[in-house]
Design a protein around this motif. Structure first.
Motif, PDB file in Angstrom:
ATOM      1  N   GLU A 215      23.104  23.490  31.750  1.00  0.00           N
ATOM      2  CA  GLU A 215      23.070  24.582  30.673  1.00  0.00           C
ATOM      3  C   GLU A 215      24.038  24.048  29.365  1.00  0.00           C
ATOM      4  O   GLU A 215      23.590  24.107  28.013  1.00  0.00           O
ATOM      5  CB  GLU A 215      23.889  25.732  31.293  1.00  0.00           C
ATOM      6  CG  GLU A 215      23.054  26.510  32.156  1.00  0.00           C
ATOM      7  CD  GLU A 215      21.724  26.968  31.752  1.00  0.00           C
ATOM      8  OE1 GLU A 215      21.532  27.523  30.582  1.00  0.00           O
ATOM      9  OE2 GLU A 215      20.696  27.243  32.592  1.00  0.00           O
ATOM     10  N   THR A 216      25.037  23.305  29.624  1.00  0.00           N
ATOM     11  CA  THR A 216      25.951  22.793  28.567  1.00  0.00           C
ATOM     12  C   THR A 216      26.289  21.369  29.108  1.00  0.00           C
ATOM     13  O   THR A 216      25.966  21.005  30.066  1.00  0.00           O
ATOM     14  CB  THR A 216      27.135  23.616  28.742  1.00  0.00           C
ATOM     15  OG1 THR A 216      28.060  23.757  29.789  1.00  0.00           O
ATOM     16  CG2 THR A 216      26.791  24.973  28.154  1.00  0.00           C
ATOM     17  N   LEU A 217      26.939  20.586  27.974  1.00  0.00           N
ATOM     18  CA  LEU A 217      27.591  19.328  28.536  1.00  0.00           C
ATOM     19  C   LEU A 217      28.920  19.372  28.836  1.00  0.00           C
ATOM     20  O   LEU A 217      29.698  20.184  27.813  1.00  0.00           O
ATOM     21  CB  LEU A 217      27.137  18.362  27.300  1.00  0.00           C
ATOM     22  CG  LEU A 217      25.663  18.107  27.074  1.00  0.00           C
ATOM     23  CD1 LEU A 217      25.372  17.115  25.835  1.00  0.00           C
ATOM     24  CD2 LEU A 217      24.861  17.529  28.505  1.00  0.00           C
ATOM     25  N   GLY A 218      29.380  18.649  29.701  1.00  0.00           N
ATOM     26  CA  GLY A 218      31.029  18.526  29.736  1.00  0.00           C
ATOM     27  C   GLY A 218      31.580  17.369  29.118  1.00  0.00           C
ATOM     28  O   GLY A 218      30.617  16.404  28.821  1.00  0.00           O
ATOM     29  N   ALA A 219      32.926  17.252  29.198  1.00  0.00           N
ATOM     30  CA  ALA A 219      33.472  16.011  28.259  1.00  0.00           C
ATOM     31  C   ALA A 219      32.959  14.651  29.041  1.00  0.00           C
ATOM     32  O   ALA A 219      33.018  13.703  28.326  1.00  0.00           O
ATOM     33  CB  ALA A 219      34.821  16.199  28.261  1.00  0.00           C
TER      34      ALA A 219
END
Length: 111
Positions: A46-50
């Motif tokens: 869903e999203t990108l992490g660091a």
């Protein structure tokens, strides 16, 4: 970092992504689990992490977290149908063993 996907896996991943056009890509990872050490995970990112790395593989955006990278380098992802069952399958050159049911794998002496 090299991850390959077969045409069947690419098609299945594109089907998932078409249902969620806002997704960042397909998340591919390995997490501690099972009786042998690690288990594979394939899901929608869903999203990108660091600590995520994004790879474009045959038109599919694969998202892999930094901890999974050394465990998955060189892996080929396939999608197989057998009778009523269908699932992703993995050919991982880093795996040195697997549990009897095939749900988890071992990598090197660290496990």
């Amino acid at each position: 970092m090299t991850i390959r996907i077969t045409p069947a896996a690419r098609s299945r991943m594109q089907e998932f992504l078409a249902r969620q056009p806002g997704a960042a890509g397909v998340r591919f990872g390995a997490r501690p689990s099972g009786c042998s050490g690690y288990t594979y995970s394939v899901d929608i990112a869903e999203t990108l992490g660091a600590d995520d790395r994004v790879f474009e593989v045959d038109g599919v955006r694969l998202v892999v977290d930094a901890k999974s990278l050394p465990l998955l380098d060189g892996t080929e992802i396939d999608f197989r149908r057998q009778g009523l069952n269908a699932a992703f399958a993995f050919d991982n050159p880093n795996a040195t063993g697997a549990c009897g049911c095939g749900e988890s794998f071992t990598v090197g002496a660290q496990d």
